[in-house]
Design a protein around this motif. Structure first.
Motif, short mmCIF file in Angstrom:
data_model
loop_
_atom_site.label_atom_id
_atom_site.label_comp_id
_atom_site.label_asym_id
_atom_site.label_seq_id
_atom_site.Cartn_x
_atom_site.Cartn_y
_atom_site.Cartn_z
N SER A 13 0.87 -1.16 0.00
CA SER A 13 0.00 0.00 0.00
C SER A 13 0.91 1.22 0.00
O SER A 13 1.69 1.43 0.93
N SER A 53 3.18 0.65 3.31
CA SER A 53 2.85 -0.39 4.28
C SER A 53 2.85 -1.73 3.56
O SER A 53 2.37 -1.84 2.43
N GLN A 108 5.96 -0.39 8.22
CA GLN A 108 5.13 0.75 7.83
C GLN A 108 5.98 2.00 8.04
O GLN A 108 6.49 2.21 9.14
N TYR A 113 -4.74 8.32 6.69
CA TYR A 113 -6.09 7.78 6.85
C TYR A 113 -7.08 8.42 5.86
O TYR A 113 -8.17 7.89 5.67
N VAL A 136 -7.72 5.87 3.35
CA VAL A 136 -8.18 4.53 3.75
C VAL A 136 -9.50 4.23 3.07
O VAL A 136 -10.41 5.07 3.07
N TRP A 139 -8.72 -5.29 10.10
CA TRP A 139 -8.62 -4.09 9.26
C TRP A 139 -7.93 -2.97 10.05
O TRP A 139 -7.05 -2.27 9.55
N SER A 140 -8.35 -2.80 11.29
CA SER A 140 -7.81 -1.72 12.11
C SER A 140 -6.30 -1.87 12.29
O SER A 140 -5.55 -0.90 12.13
N SER A 194 -4.25 -3.53 10.39
CA SER A 194 -3.53 -3.41 9.11
C SER A 194 -3.34 -1.94 8.76
O SER A 194 -2.40 -1.58 8.07
N GLU A 195 -4.23 -1.08 9.25
CA GLU A 195 -4.11 0.35 8.97
C GLU A 195 -3.23 1.08 9.98
O GLU A 195 -2.49 1.98 9.63
N THR A 196 -3.37 0.69 11.26
CA THR A 196 -2.66 1.45 12.29
C THR A 196 -1.34 0.80 12.67
O THR A 196 -0.57 1.37 13.43
N ASP A 223 -11.49 7.64 11.31
CA ASP A 223 -10.24 7.01 10.91
C ASP A 223 -10.05 5.74 11.76
O ASP A 223 -10.74 5.55 12.77
N PRO A 224 -9.13 4.84 11.37
CA PRO A 224 -9.02 3.55 12.06
C PRO A 224 -8.72 3.66 13.55
O PRO A 224 -9.15 2.80 14.33
#
Lengths: 333, 207
Positions: A136, A162, A188, A252, A255, A271-272, A274-276, A304-305
């Motif tokens: 990403s 990421s 990341q 974010y 996202v 999901w959270s 993987s984003e944070t 946002d996550p």
């Protein structure tokens, strides 16, 4: 005693032993990080030592190798094929443009495939999210980025990378800048290029920053991100910064919103993280079972996550606590 | 050991050899796998023997430094875990000035009679005397080390069933396999658990 009774007894015996022992202790994250650092350093030292041992042997065969190389020059051969990296626009905020190798400029659209060699430019109100070989890659406002098959060249502005997405083809992401290059090791991180130099910040895992003169390994620490700044003179400074909060919030904006309705808490937590950043860990298997079974209703659009995590879990029997690289989820009861 | 166990052991050794070679070659994914799989096990092994967290940290750091330097010499004669534990045991013994010539703790096999007598001895030792507490701690260490010797899926399945009290359908759901496959996995896990912790318990409890 018949077979069934024997099995029941064996079952209760094993049960007694395991209950006595209790669950195996988890390795504290801080120790794990320290030990990994020690292990990596020693592996590196061992590799250097091996190289030095090989030098003598290499010297012995150098003449032969040189001779073979000379011979090979006389044999016609085709160049190695250029690797293929799939690049697709996964999210878009505002309008951004792409200039292809043929010099033609096109406005980007979500889902569009991008040919390698293209230059992407974002304006003061636009950001672009890409799937770059399974990574990403997010491009911040006022940025110029050229996408090659084996590297991303950041001319100016800022990118976030990421490896949380399933990678296809690429095993390592290499971002080059006017001051050097930044390679990821399962991580990341952001890279920012300005008139003053390059700033690389890693919030999970490790990156290698090569200034041309030296290589630096920077590693995110428990609960904080590590930052390395390289100026135009090649001078280097390192600091620790927050791994969450305002500095990271821009990522974010790109996202893809998580469709909460009908999804399990487990899907949402995955999901959270993987984003944070970080690893999802449950205190007990029964907590994970609960997370997998309970389905969510409603919407988290616009959150946002980081904020969505607090809001969504509030309505469940679970709570989450960040411990360094780990998001520890446990029952409220 | 029967043919199936022999094959499983050979597959494990071959997989460990490949993993070690990839770590030495600088393969990042292999390194990640090595860290995630073996660091927690080394931690528990050292923790049960040293208790003092500072000692555990010191010893494991030395063990990992030695392992990193010697990993290129690993040829898969024993599993990677056994290889690491040998280094760890040696380092603990050195630290405690103990004789390092003790025989391996993990000698198979726990037969049904032995298992029963171990369990009976636990049931009899219900009181809380310093001696009983010490034996209990030792036993806990041995059982947890035995669990760590198993493939992680076996150990997790046993923990879910016997410690958390989940049924096979619930375990199947968490492991994302069928109920039938879970029951088969549990049966194999039980058998493997009995094999690896047999002699250790026998020695510890002197039954």
């Amino acid at each position: 005693m018949n077979e069934s009774e024997r099995k029941d007894e064996e079952d209760s015996d094993i049960s007694l032993l395991l209950k006595l022992a209790g669950p195996r202790e988890k390795l504290p994250q801080e120790l794990k990080q320290n030990w990994e650092s020690v292990f990596r350093q020693e592996l590196k030292a061992a590799a250097k030592s091996r190289q030095s041992r090989r030098r003598k042997w290499i010297a012995g065969v150098a003449a032969t190798v040189a001779f073979c190389a000379l011979l090979l020059n006389f044999i016609p051969h085709s160049p190695a094929p250029e690797p293929v990296t799939m690049v697709r626009v996964s999210s878009l905020s505002g309008s951004a443009a792409m200039t292809g190798v043929d010099g033609k400029t096109t406005e980007l659209e979500k889902g569009m495939h991008i040919a390698t060699g293209s230059l992407i430019e974002t304006g003061s109100d636009s950001r672009v999210g890409l799937n770059y070989g399974g990574y990403s890659l997010r491009i911040d406002i006022n940025s110029r980025v050229t996408l090659h098959a084996s590297a991303v060249h950041l001319v100016s502005g800022q990118v976030y990378a990421s490896d949380a997405v399933q990678r296809i083809g690429l095993t390592q992401l290499n971002i080059t800048t006017p001051q050097g290059s930044v390679r990821d090791i399962g991580t990341q991180f952001t890279v920012r290029v300005s008139a003053e130099g390059t700033v690389a910040t890693v919030r999970q895992g490790i990156i290698l920053v090569d200034t041309g003169a030296s290589e630096f390994q920077i590693e995110a620490q428990r609960g904080s991100a590590a930052r390395l700044w390289v100026n135009n003179m090649g001078e280097v400074q390192s600091t620790q910064v927050s791994a969450t909060g305002e500095n990271w919030r821009w990522i974010y904006a790109l996202v893809e919103p998580f469709e909460l309705e009908g999804k399990s808490i487990y899907d949402f937590l995955q999901w959270s993280v993987s984003e944070t950043g970080g690893e999802l860990v449950f205190s007990r298997a029964s907590d994970e079972l609960y997370a997998r079974r309970v389905l969510l209703h409603g919407s988290a659009t616009g959150l946002d996550p980081e904020r969505a995590l607090l809001t969504v879990l509030e309505a469940t029997d679970l709570k989450a606590q960040r411990q360094g690289d780990t998001l520890l989820v446990s029952s409220r009861r | 050991m029967d043919d199936i166990s022999d094959n499983t052991a050979l597959m494990q050794l071959s997989r460990d050899r490949r993993l070690a070679a990839r770590v030495v070659a600088g393969d990042e994914r292999a390194l990640r796998q090595f860290v995630d799989e073996y660091f927690p096990r080394l931690y528990r092994y050292a923790h049960h023997r040293l208790r003092n967290p500072a000692d555990v940290d010191d010893v494991v750091q030395v063990v990992l430094a030695q392992a990193a330097r010697r990993l290129e010499t690993y040829r898969g004669e024993a599993t990677l875990l056994t290889w690491l534990i040998r280094i760890c045991r040696h380092e603990i013994s050195r630290q405690l000035h103990r004789d390092t010539r003790d025989s391996d703790l993990m000698v198979p096999f726990l037969n049904d009679d032995l298992l029963r007598s171990v369990v009976e001895s636990i049931e009899v030792e219900g009181g809380s005397t310093p001696e009983a507490d010490s034996r209990r701690l030792e036993l806990i260490g041995l059982i947890q080390t035995a669990l760590d010797q198993l493939p992680e899926r076996y150990a997790s399945a046993l923990e879910m069933k016997y410690i958390e009290g989940l049924n096979s359908i619930e375990i199947a759901e968490l492991m994302q396999i069928s109920d039938e496959a879970t029951q088969s996995l549990l049966a194999r896990a039980r058998r493997a658990f009995k094999e690896v912790c047999g002699e250790a318990l026998h020695t510890a409890l002197q039954v």
